[in-house]
Every structure is written in C-alpha cells, then in structure tokens.
Scaffold this motif. Structure first.
Motif, PDB file in Angstrom:
ATOM      1  N   VAL A   1     103.789  67.756  42.705  1.00  0.00           N
ATOM      2  CA  VAL A   1     103.574  68.384  44.014  1.00  0.00           C
ATOM      3  C   VAL A   1     104.911  68.621  44.715  1.00  0.00           C
ATOM      4  O   VAL A   1     105.171  69.701  45.257  1.00  0.00           O
ATOM      5  CB  VAL A   1     102.648  67.505  44.892  1.00  0.00           C
ATOM      6  CG1 VAL A   1     102.714  67.925  46.356  1.00  0.00           C
ATOM      7  CG2 VAL A   1     101.213  67.569  44.380  1.00  0.00           C
ATOM      8  N   ILE A   2     105.777  67.616  44.677  1.00  0.00           N
ATOM      9  CA  ILE A   2     107.104  67.740  45.301  1.00  0.00           C
ATOM     10  C   ILE A   2     107.902  68.862  44.636  1.00  0.00           C
ATOM     11  O   ILE A   2     108.557  69.665  45.308  1.00  0.00           O
ATOM     12  CB  ILE A   2     107.857  66.397  45.220  1.00  0.00           C
ATOM     13  CG1 ILE A   2     107.199  65.356  46.135  1.00  0.00           C
ATOM     14  CG2 ILE A   2     109.329  66.574  45.604  1.00  0.00           C
ATOM     15  CD1 ILE A   2     107.678  63.932  45.914  1.00  0.00           C
ATOM     16  N   ALA A  11      99.380  74.727  36.829  1.00  0.00           N
ATOM     17  CA  ALA A  11      99.781  73.466  36.206  1.00  0.00           C
ATOM     18  C   ALA A  11      99.096  72.264  36.845  1.00  0.00           C
ATOM     19  O   ALA A  11      98.779  71.283  36.160  1.00  0.00           O
ATOM     20  CB  ALA A  11     101.297  73.301  36.300  1.00  0.00           C
ATOM     21  N   LEU A  12      98.837  72.334  38.141  1.00  0.00           N
ATOM     22  CA  LEU A  12      98.379  71.162  38.899  1.00  0.00           C
ATOM     23  C   LEU A  12      96.873  71.075  39.127  1.00  0.00           C
ATOM     24  O   LEU A  12      96.288  69.994  39.052  1.00  0.00           O
ATOM     25  CB  LEU A  12      99.072  71.132  40.266  1.00  0.00           C
ATOM     26  CG  LEU A  12     100.385  70.391  40.342  1.00  0.00           C
ATOM     27  CD1 LEU A  12     101.094  70.707  41.651  1.00  0.00           C
ATOM     28  CD2 LEU A  12     100.166  68.897  40.216  1.00  0.00           C
ATOM     29  N   LEU A  27      98.826  68.945  49.186  1.00  0.00           N
ATOM     30  CA  LEU A  27      99.535  70.128  48.703  1.00  0.00           C
ATOM     31  C   LEU A  27      98.813  71.392  49.184  1.00  0.00           C
ATOM     32  O   LEU A  27      99.449  72.333  49.658  1.00  0.00           O
ATOM     33  CB  LEU A  27      99.606  70.120  47.175  1.00  0.00           C
ATOM     34  CG  LEU A  27     100.135  71.404  46.527  1.00  0.00           C
ATOM     35  CD1 LEU A  27     101.597  71.626  46.899  1.00  0.00           C
ATOM     36  CD2 LEU A  27      99.960  71.349  45.011  1.00  0.00           C
ATOM     37  N   GLY A  28      97.494  71.393  49.066  1.00  0.00           N
ATOM     38  CA  GLY A  28      96.715  72.546  49.530  1.00  0.00           C
ATOM     39  C   GLY A  28      96.937  72.832  51.000  1.00  0.00           C
ATOM     40  O   GLY A  28      97.101  73.987  51.408  1.00  0.00           O
ATOM     41  N   GLN A  47      92.204  61.560  49.021  1.00  0.00           N
ATOM     42  CA  GLN A  47      93.151  60.541  48.555  1.00  0.00           C
ATOM     43  C   GLN A  47      94.126  61.083  47.513  1.00  0.00           C
ATOM     44  O   GLN A  47      95.082  60.410  47.146  1.00  0.00           O
ATOM     45  CB  GLN A  47      92.394  59.341  47.964  1.00  0.00           C
ATOM     46  CG  GLN A  47      91.433  58.679  48.923  1.00  0.00           C
ATOM     47  CD  GLN A  47      92.088  58.257  50.225  1.00  0.00           C
ATOM     48  OE1 GLN A  47      93.113  57.586  50.211  1.00  0.00           O
ATOM     49  NE2 GLN A  47      91.511  58.649  51.350  1.00  0.00           N
ATOM     50  N   ASP A  48      93.862  62.275  47.040  1.00  0.00           N
ATOM     51  CA  ASP A  48      94.691  62.877  45.999  1.00  0.00           C
ATOM     52  C   ASP A  48      95.814  63.691  46.644  1.00  0.00           C
ATOM     53  O   ASP A  48      95.566  64.439  47.589  1.00  0.00           O
ATOM     54  CB  ASP A  48      93.823  63.797  45.125  1.00  0.00           C
ATOM     55  CG  ASP A  48      94.512  64.206  43.839  1.00  0.00           C
ATOM     56  OD1 ASP A  48      95.561  64.885  43.919  1.00  0.00           O
ATOM     57  OD2 ASP A  48      93.990  63.870  42.763  1.00  0.00           O
TER      58      ASP A  48
END
Length: 196
Positions: free
Chosen positions: A85-86, A118-119, A169-170, A163-164
């Motif tokens: 994510v980073i 990818a994520l 990120l979204g 919690q994810d």
C-alpha cells in the motif's frame, strides 16, 4: 515493518511513479503535452492529442508503474499488504508530483489501476465496471474516473473490512484522485468539460 524497508519502498515507488511516460512519448512525437489538449501529462490527454495507439501505450506503461510499485513489496516482504500500500501511494504521488517535472504530473488513474490489480483485483473490477458504465453514458473520462475513485473505499469496505490496510488505501486513493480532478469538476459544473 522496519524503517529501512518503509524508506526503500517509498523511494522506489516515488521515483518509479515520477517517470512521465506521457511526456516521454509525446516528446518522441515532437509534441509538448503541457501545451496541447488539456495540458495534462497523462494517458487521456496523449490519446486526445496523438491518438489511441500512443494514449493506450502511455496508459499501459503508467499502469505497469503502479503494478510494480505495489507488487515487488508483496514478493520481497512475504505478502505484506502494508508495504505494498505504501509503495503504491508513493508511486501515485510520484506520478502526480514528479520531481522530474517540477512537481507537476498526471492524475494517477492508470497508476492506481495497475497497483490495484496487484493488491485487490476484485475492488478494481467493480471500479472498472463503474468507470465503463459512466464513460459510455457520459463520454467524460473525468466523471468516470471520479466515480471509479469513489467506489474504491466502498468496495474495499465490503470485501476486505475496515481492519485491512487496503480499505484505507481505497479512502486515500479516492481523495487523491478527486482532488487531482478538481479542475475537471469545475469545468463539468461550467458545462465545459471535454468529451470523447
């Protein structure tokens, strides 16, 4: 997460994202993309100015940046979604505020799509369906991209939960993409937004 790992992921993501394929491709065709079309150094403007072949090429290369930025931390650090994510956020920031372009850049949609592949492919798939429906009904890339962005945290919430790190990120992506489209939003309200 070690600080050294975070720093490496940020640096790789940012400088990868900062490579402007729109500028490179346009210059190769003798065009200053900042002075043509909407003036935005992104795949949509390249497609508008130079045609589908070059626009699609830039889109694919920009998406690849996001895919690599999010994908390599998953491989190297044992599937750590937080580092991925980073890496993706760093790539989008690099794309949007490139050190090579005096901190100018594109809007980051293609780079976002590559990273999401990818994520969280399911969230991406929902977003792409929304993008297609909005684009073909309105002929406005910006409107489709904004609604695509807004769908990300909603889909991530239902698929991955709060919690994810992918849910956050979204949220971040939705804000970044909408903010990067603020000039388009102003043109839409003024009835002056470009259509395909």
């Amino acid at each position: 997460m070690a600080i050294s790992s975070i720093l490496l992921v940020v640096l790789v993501g940012y400088f990868l994202g900062a490579i402007s394929f729109a500028v490179i491709v346009a210059r190769g065709q003798g065009v200053d993309i900042f002075k043509e079309g909407s003036g935005n150094p992104g795949a949509t403007n390249v497609k508008r100015v130079l045609g589908a072949k070059w626009g699609n090429t830039v889109f694919a290369l920009d998406a690849l940046k996001g895919f690599i930025a999010a994908g390599w931390p998953l491989l190297v650090y044992g599937g750590d979604n937080r580092l991925a994510v980073i890496g993706l956020i760093a790539a989008i920031l690099g794309h949007s505020f490139s050190v090579f372009l005096k901190f100018r850049g594109g809007k980051g949609v293609a780079t976002t799509i590559g990273g999401l592949l990818a994520l969280m492919w399911a969230v991406l798939l929902i977003g792409l369906v929304i993008w297609l429906i909005v684009f073909y009904s309105s002929k406005m890339v910006a409107l489709a991209s904004i609604l695509f962005a807004l769908s990300l945290p909603v889909s991530a919430y239902f698929i991955h939960g709060t919690q994810d790190p992918r849910f956050y990120l979204g949220l971040i992506l939705a804000v970044l993409i909408v903010v990067r489209h603020r000039s388009n939003i102003a043109r839409m309200f003024g009835g002056k937004e470009n259509k395909f």
